[in-house]
Design an enzyme around this catalytic site. Structure first.
Site, PDB file in Angstrom:
ATOM      1  N   LYS A 103       0.865  -1.188   0.000  1.00  0.00           N
ATOM      2  CA  LYS A 103       0.000   0.000   0.000  1.00  0.00           C
ATOM      3  C   LYS A 103       0.894   1.228   0.000  1.00  0.00           C
ATOM      4  O   LYS A 103       2.032   1.185   0.462  1.00  0.00           O
ATOM      5  CB  LYS A 103      -0.876   0.024   1.266  1.00  0.00           C
ATOM      6  CG  LYS A 103      -2.103   0.883   1.109  1.00  0.00           C
ATOM      7  CD  LYS A 103      -3.180   0.155   0.340  1.00  0.00           C
ATOM      8  CE  LYS A 103      -4.446   0.963   0.199  1.00  0.00           C
ATOM      9  NZ  LYS A 103      -5.558   0.123  -0.325  1.00  0.00           N
TER      10      LYS A 103
HETATM   11  P1  NAD Z   1     -12.889   7.913  -2.779  1.00  0.00           P
HETATM   12  O1  NAD Z   1     -11.885   8.946  -2.472  1.00  0.00           O
HETATM   13  O2  NAD Z   1     -13.305   7.655  -4.184  1.00  0.00           O
HETATM   14  O3  NAD Z   1     -14.234   8.246  -1.947  1.00  0.00           O
HETATM   15  C1  NAD Z   1     -14.244   8.429  -0.573  1.00  0.00           C
HETATM   16  C2  NAD Z   1     -15.642   8.882  -0.167  1.00  0.00           C
HETATM   17  O4  NAD Z   1     -15.698   9.011   1.244  1.00  0.00           O
HETATM   18  C3  NAD Z   1     -16.039  10.249  -0.734  1.00  0.00           C
HETATM   19  O5  NAD Z   1     -17.391  10.230  -1.115  1.00  0.00           O
HETATM   20  C4  NAD Z   1     -15.834  11.172   0.459  1.00  0.00           C
HETATM   21  O6  NAD Z   1     -16.648  12.353   0.386  1.00  0.00           O
HETATM   22  C5  NAD Z   1     -16.287  10.259   1.569  1.00  0.00           C
HETATM   23  N1  NAD Z   1     -15.835  10.688   2.891  1.00  0.00           N
HETATM   24  C6  NAD Z   1     -14.611  11.144   3.239  1.00  0.00           C
HETATM   25  N2  NAD Z   1     -14.617  11.494   4.533  1.00  0.00           N
HETATM   26  C7  NAD Z   1     -15.871  11.237   4.997  1.00  0.00           C
HETATM   27  C8  NAD Z   1     -16.514  11.400   6.245  1.00  0.00           C
HETATM   28  N3  NAD Z   1     -15.844  11.897   7.279  1.00  0.00           N
HETATM   29  N4  NAD Z   1     -17.806  11.026   6.345  1.00  0.00           N
HETATM   30  C9  NAD Z   1     -18.487  10.531   5.289  1.00  0.00           C
HETATM   31  N5  NAD Z   1     -17.935  10.357   4.089  1.00  0.00           N
HETATM   32  C10 NAD Z   1     -16.645  10.713   3.948  1.00  0.00           C
HETATM   33  O7  NAD Z   1     -12.379   6.578  -2.087  1.00  0.00           O
HETATM   34  P2  NAD Z   1     -12.764   5.066  -2.469  1.00  0.00           P
HETATM   35  O8  NAD Z   1     -11.802   4.600  -3.481  1.00  0.00           O
HETATM   36  O9  NAD Z   1     -14.221   4.984  -2.685  1.00  0.00           O
HETATM   37  O10 NAD Z   1     -12.375   4.320  -1.108  1.00  0.00           O
HETATM   38  C11 NAD Z   1     -13.268   4.265   0.000  1.00  0.00           C
HETATM   39  C12 NAD Z   1     -12.818   3.161   0.937  1.00  0.00           C
HETATM   40  O11 NAD Z   1     -12.837   1.902   0.228  1.00  0.00           O
HETATM   41  C13 NAD Z   1     -11.402   3.273   1.492  1.00  0.00           C
HETATM   42  O12 NAD Z   1     -11.387   2.725   2.790  1.00  0.00           O
HETATM   43  C14 NAD Z   1     -10.583   2.404   0.570  1.00  0.00           C
HETATM   44  O13 NAD Z   1      -9.400   1.931   1.171  1.00  0.00           O
HETATM   45  C15 NAD Z   1     -11.567   1.283   0.311  1.00  0.00           C
HETATM   46  N6  NAD Z   1     -11.294   0.527  -0.922  1.00  0.00           N
HETATM   47  C16 NAD Z   1     -11.237   1.131  -2.136  1.00  0.00           C
HETATM   48  C17 NAD Z   1     -11.020   0.361  -3.284  1.00  0.00           C
HETATM   49  C18 NAD Z   1     -11.011   0.968  -4.665  1.00  0.00           C
HETATM   50  O14 NAD Z   1     -10.919   0.196  -5.637  1.00  0.00           O
HETATM   51  N7  NAD Z   1     -11.139   2.268  -4.826  1.00  0.00           N
HETATM   52  C19 NAD Z   1     -10.817  -1.009  -3.171  1.00  0.00           C
HETATM   53  C20 NAD Z   1     -10.897  -1.609  -1.913  1.00  0.00           C
HETATM   54  C21 NAD Z   1     -11.135  -0.824  -0.797  1.00  0.00           C
END
Ligand code: NAD
Length: 408
Positions: A103
């Protein structure tokens, strides 16, 4: 006691290792990271320089090249990146793709960066780490605060330094060696797992109510596919706040909104209040540690599907299980992302592209298989789904580790 995300992951690895009867030395190896690189990124801002801190942690290469996203968030630190790198090892093993775990991240609030600044940060991150990256060494992907565009800059910088190698990063734009289906893959997988969990527990998928925290890559597609599968999304939030509609929110109609700030809704609530809405399925899909000692007593969902990584603290996990909630752990629930990345990587190496239907079919059937296997193991050992998922993945990684001869 200070909270350590890495310690929390390791507690699960140790527990699974003890159930499997692994030697203490093997457990010690599995709870350590192979390599950790910390870099400084001087960034020209206004008329001065701001020095940001960047990270790449490679947890394990026992089962293949390391794989894992890059997170841009102000709360990123070494402990966090170690925890997330370790989770990638267990995730890739659980779904049986030939990767290890890694990561990366940069401690910065991405909303304060202009597009040009963001590009500069990614290019500097890549230049400083190019010696440990590559399609057979360590393959980054998007995570919070980064996206397909960011991955295109990373690929471009990598190509300048090392020559053409599109498989050096996944989650790229479809026009630039990305795979149709990868962008939606994590959220799609989360929604499929939610449906499979309901079915396994004799709850009707059609009409089941869902609340989601996060409207980014994961939350947005999870919401869309939940709706396509017949569920009713009654609440969703992002960093700007949340919306609630007991009749069901039409996700299709709000899908293109960048944030939920300007979306009209029956009721507006705070960003974290969405977690407390009464619903069948709760999908935390934003930050880690959002369900914790403080709010666990107010959670009102029968099923929790971890879209985000580590959204529950160990304390909350334990409390909710005692209350009878069924929790599908992150390493299973959000593994559609790295599954999709695996498809993109193999297609890049073969210079061949799958149609999106094939991508979706493969993703759905492999997710179903992983889900079925975790269930079977949870019954075999009489343990919860998280422990079962760690048993499967710790067993696979420890076998690879021992067979490679690391102990001689
Ligand atoms: P992203 O940046 O696309 O979206 C994050 C979202 O969370 C946004 O809508 C943001 O406004 C919201 N957010 C941030 N702070 C917040 C708060 N305090 N309260 C409510 N909402 C809040 O990120 P993502 O890629 O969607 O990732 C989200 C989670 O999923 C992370 O934990 C990431 O590690 C995990 N994840 C992502 C992927 C991927 O393929 N993108 C894969 C596996 C896991």
């Amino acid at each position: 006691m200070t909270h350590s995300a890495f310690t929390e992951v390791n507690e699960k690895v140790i527990h699974a290792g003890e159930i499997l009867g692994l030697k203490p030395g093997v457990i010690a190896a599995l709870t350590s990271c192979e390599r950790e690189v910390v870099i400084s990124i001087p960034l020209h801002r206004k008329d001065d320089i701001e020095v940001l801190t960047g990270y790449r942690v490679q947890h394990s290469s026992a089962r293949g090249p390391r794989k894992g996203g890059i997170r841009f968030h102000q709360a990123v630190d070494l402990d966090d990146v170690r925890a997330l790198a370790s989770l990638m090892t267990w995730k890739t093993a659980l779904i049986d793709v030939p990767f290890g775990g890694a990561k990366g991240g940069v401690a910065v609030d991405p909303s304060t960066l202009s597009l040009l600044e963001k590009e500069e940060v990614v290019r500097r991150w890549t230049r400083s780490l190019v010696h440990v990256l590559g399609h057979q060494r360590d393959i980054p992907a998007p995570d919070m605060g980064t996206d397909a565009r960011t991955m295109a800059w990373l690929m471009d910088e990598f190509h300048r330094l090392e020559g053409f190698q599109p498989a050096c990063v996944t989650g790229k734009p479809v026009e630039l060696f990305g795979a149709p289906g990868r962008e939606e893959a994590t959220g799609r997988g989360v929604a499929q797992i939610a449906a499979a969990t309901l079915e396994k527990n004799d709850v009707k998928v059609k009409g089941a109510t869902v609340a989601i925290q996060g409207f980014g890559n994961v939350g947005r597609y999870a919401a869309l596919v939940c709706q396509e599968l017949g569920m009713k999304v009654v609440a969703i939030s992002d960093v700007t706040g949340g919306i609630v509609d007991k009749k069901g929110i039409d996700i299709q109609s709000i899908f293109m909104h960048k944030t939920l700030e300007s979306v009209q809704a029956e009721e507006r609530v705070g960003a974290s209040e969405v977690l407390e809405v009464n619903c069948d399925v709760l999908i935390p899909a934003a930050l880690g540690g959002v369900i914790n000692e403080e709010n666990v007593g107010r959670i009102n969902a029968s099923f929790i599907i971890e879209g985000a990584n580590q959204p529950l603290t160990s304390y909350a996990d334990q409390e909710l299980r005692v209350q009878g909630s069924i929790i599908v752990p992150d390493i299973l629930a959000n593994s559609g992302g790295v599954m999709g990345s695996y498809f993109e990587w193999t297609q890049n190496i073969q210079q061949f592209s799958w149609p999106i239907d094939k991508f979706r079919r493969e993703l759905d059937s492999r997710m179903e298989k992983a889900f079925g296997n975790v269930h079977k193991v949870s019954k075999k050992y009489s343990v919860d789904l998280r422990t079962a998922a760690f048993i499967v993945s710790v067993e696979r990684v420890s076998h690879a580790f021992e067979m490679r001869g690391s102990l001689v």
